[in-house]
Design a protein around this motif. Sequence first.
Motif, short mmCIF file in Angstrom:
data_model
loop_
_atom_site.label_atom_id
_atom_site.label_comp_id
_atom_site.label_asym_id
_atom_site.label_seq_id
_atom_site.Cartn_x
_atom_site.Cartn_y
_atom_site.Cartn_z
N GLU A 236 -26.52 -33.23 14.16
CA GLU A 236 -25.07 -33.09 14.03
C GLU A 236 -24.36 -33.80 15.19
O GLU A 236 -23.38 -34.53 14.98
CB GLU A 236 -24.68 -31.61 14.00
CG GLU A 236 -23.19 -31.39 13.86
CD GLU A 236 -22.81 -29.92 13.83
OE1 GLU A 236 -21.72 -29.62 13.33
OE2 GLU A 236 -23.60 -29.07 14.31
N ASN B 22 -21.89 -37.14 14.84
CA ASN B 22 -20.54 -37.13 15.41
C ASN B 22 -20.32 -38.31 16.36
O ASN B 22 -19.23 -38.87 16.41
CB ASN B 22 -20.24 -35.80 16.09
CG ASN B 22 -19.95 -34.71 15.09
OD1 ASN B 22 -19.44 -34.97 14.00
ND2 ASN B 22 -20.31 -33.48 15.42
N ARG C 78 -19.76 -41.43 14.23
CA ARG C 78 -18.43 -41.49 13.60
C ARG C 78 -17.46 -42.37 14.41
O ARG C 78 -16.55 -42.98 13.87
CB ARG C 78 -17.83 -40.09 13.48
CG ARG C 78 -18.46 -39.21 12.46
CD ARG C 78 -17.74 -37.85 12.42
NE ARG C 78 -18.54 -36.84 11.80
CZ ARG C 78 -18.75 -36.71 10.50
NH1 ARG C 78 -18.19 -37.55 9.66
NH2 ARG C 78 -19.52 -35.75 10.03
#
Length: 176
Positions: free
Chosen positions: A29, A33, A36
Amino acid sequence: YWVEGASEGANSALNTYLTCINASDRDLEYFINELRNIGRPVVLVFFGDHQPSAATTLNDELYPQEDTASHAFRVYQSTYFVWANYEIAGNTELNVYDTVGANEIAAITLNKIGAPLTDYQKALLATRSDVPTINVAGYLGADGLRYDLESEDSPYTSTIDKLQCMQYLEFASKVQ
């Protein structure tokens, strides 16, 4: 977690694995992130090519009388995902589940993003209607049956033979 019908050792191994995978999920995760906001297009393909040893033990304990092909396929079954930090033109798929082998994931992903494909990758995509997935344990035919790679009585033997020849020739062309 406790799986009925499995030994204490198998359940202990499963719980150790689940504890580790929980930490890996948090790390993944964090990684996504970061991707992104990386400032350039990125496609992430995340998969495993086989189940962890805890799953192999559970498979052996819970399915002892199963045919060899089905038993082996379960060990090489794995969840995968493909994620991009940008919108891929003409591709609105979310949460699509498909049965593919590890060798097919690259072809499918590259095709979806419009990247060039090798002749072997094109052949994998073209033959998916007959042989939806191939792995080290064998392959799944369009008839829903699992076959050993060396199976002579499969209606897909010719397709598999041609794919194996292409794979060998592609590999051999890169060896100097």
